[in-house]
Structure formats: C-alpha cells, structure tokens
Design a protein around this motif. Sequence first.
Motif, PDB file in Angstrom:
ATOM      1  N   UNK A   1      42.401  35.072  31.325  1.00  0.00           N
ATOM      2  CA  UNK A   1      42.969  35.458  32.614  1.00  0.00           C
ATOM      3  C   UNK A   1      44.487  35.288  32.540  1.00  0.00           C
ATOM      4  N   UNK A   2      45.198  36.405  32.504  1.00  0.00           N
ATOM      5  CA  UNK A   2      46.647  36.387  32.342  1.00  0.00           C
ATOM      6  C   UNK A   2      47.320  37.000  33.565  1.00  0.00           C
ATOM      7  N   UNK A   3      48.644  36.921  33.588  1.00  0.00           N
ATOM      8  CA  UNK A   3      49.396  37.510  34.695  1.00  0.00           C
ATOM      9  C   UNK A   3      49.230  39.027  34.739  1.00  0.00           C
ATOM     10  N   UNK A   4      48.981  39.625  33.577  1.00  0.00           N
ATOM     11  CA  UNK A   4      48.811  41.080  33.508  1.00  0.00           C
ATOM     12  C   UNK A   4      47.392  41.511  33.843  1.00  0.00           C
ATOM     13  N   UNK A   5      46.496  40.542  33.968  1.00  0.00           N
ATOM     14  CA  UNK A   5      45.110  40.873  34.275  1.00  0.00           C
ATOM     15  C   UNK A   5      44.137  40.169  33.347  1.00  0.00           C
ATOM     16  N   UNK A   6      42.897  40.561  33.414  1.00  0.00           N
ATOM     17  CA  UNK A   6      41.839  39.935  32.625  1.00  0.00           C
ATOM     18  C   UNK A   6      41.667  40.646  31.289  1.00  0.00           C
ATOM     19  N   UNK A   7      41.675  39.875  30.203  1.00  0.00           N
ATOM     20  CA  UNK A   7      41.438  40.418  28.864  1.00  0.00           C
ATOM     21  C   UNK A   7      40.059  39.960  28.411  1.00  0.00           C
ATOM     22  N   UNK A   8      39.189  40.918  28.150  1.00  0.00           N
ATOM     23  CA  UNK A   8      37.826  40.600  27.715  1.00  0.00           C
ATOM     24  C   UNK A   8      37.797  40.563  26.186  1.00  0.00           C
ATOM     25  N   UNK A   9      38.217  39.440  25.639  1.00  0.00           N
ATOM     26  CA  UNK A   9      38.344  39.320  24.181  1.00  0.00           C
ATOM     27  C   UNK A   9      36.999  39.402  23.487  1.00  0.00           C
ATOM     28  N   UNK A  10      35.987  38.769  24.069  1.00  0.00           N
ATOM     29  CA  UNK A  10      34.611  38.867  23.578  1.00  0.00           C
ATOM     30  C   UNK A  10      33.768  39.284  24.771  1.00  0.00           C
TER      31      UNK A  10
END
Length: 240
Positions: free
Chosen positions: A16-25
């Motif tokens: 969960x980053x400032x740019x949005x959610x990154x679904x790494x897995x």
Amino acid sequence: MTDPVLDIQDLRVHFHTEEGEVRAVDGVSLTMRRGRVLAVVGESGCGKSVTSYAILRLVQRPGRIVGGRIRFFPQEGGAVDITALAGDADELYRLRGGKISMIFQEPMTALSPVHTVGNQICEAILLHQPVTRRDAEVLAARMLAKVGIPGPEQRLRQYPFEISGGMRQRVVIAMALVCNPEILIADEPTTALDVTIQAQIVDIVKRLKSELDMSIIWITHDLGVVAGLADRVMVMYAGF
C-alpha cells in the motif's frame, strides 16, 4: 509420490503506497514435495522474491500478506500454518534459519560488514541448537569446508570485505545450511557471479541437497541452471 513439505494456497501480498495498491503477489498456489527442487522463474518484478519472503514472513512494510495460506509440514509430523503465526511468535523464530533457511540474492547485504564470518555463522547455530560457543565454531568451520572454502578456521576470523565475492556467497550458503534446514530458499544466488563460480555454487548445492536431504526452492533467470537442477518449474508473471 513423496509427501508435501510446503503448501501455498492463493497467496496474496500487497504493498500500500502513496500511488496506490501494488499487488506484488496475487493468487500464487503451489505444492512442494519433500526432497525435490522447485525452480521459480519469471521476469524481474513478477513477485518471485516477494513470494519467498512471504514464506518466512519477512515482507517489510508497506507490504503485507492480505490473503492465502502457507503451510509447512516438518519431518517430525504435524503441520504449521505460517500465515497464522504472530509476528513475534517463538515458533516463527525457530522456523527461520532452523527448519527453513534462505540464501539471499546479494551476499554483501546479507552479511554484516562489522562482524566476522565466524561470529555470524555461530550466531545462527547458537540461536537454533543447544551447543557451546566452541562447538558452534567447530560446526561453522566444518560447514565452510563443505561449501569449498579452504582454510576454514582462518576464514572464521575474517570480515566479509576481506574475502572475494565467490567466497562471500559460499559463506552465505554455509550460514543457511549449518542448521540442516528441511527447506532451502535460494533467491538468485548466482546472479552476481561469473559463469565458472556459478557452476561451482550449483554443484555445491546439488551435493549438499543429497547429503542433508533438503527440499529447495531455487529462484532464477538462468534456464540453463533450471535444466540441470530442477525437478519442477513454476513460471510467474505479474504476481501469479
């Protein structure tokens, strides 16, 4: 068919980053059999390393495991739900470096520059085995010899910056194997090494796998290594 040693179902790790959610897995499932080598391949950023960190619960903030289950089946029987363990649980600390070990991608970041090789390997032994400091030093020297380091007693007194890159990678392997883990996770362990040293490292791991009866998860980009080492291959793309 051999018994499973690790079972992962619908694993999801998000950042969960400032740019949005990154679904790494984003929905990884696999079953690993005891005594086998599983190669995990895929392009950079597809989630290979994050999956391996999740197995040991080493995902750092802002990342976290948001779904799925990771179960480990030790030789003594029973099953451990790794995802259900508290972050400070004693059982989790016993698993890390004890039952499940990891060879990290870059040995200079995996090793402390201000502690000797011997101090770092002995610390791993003393955390997981009821032995004296002297016994730990003997075990450490013996493991350094097994991974092909000459003069192991002398190397124990050296710092990581005093030895070559190939030697440092052997030290990291020795540290991962010194407690006889049931599962070894190798995160691109030969990436920064020249071709000759890569071949030596692969040969060492193959030999020690047989001696220690380990299961191995080998993360790599090198399909040549995969062809000569793996029993099964998993291809990852975009987190799954």
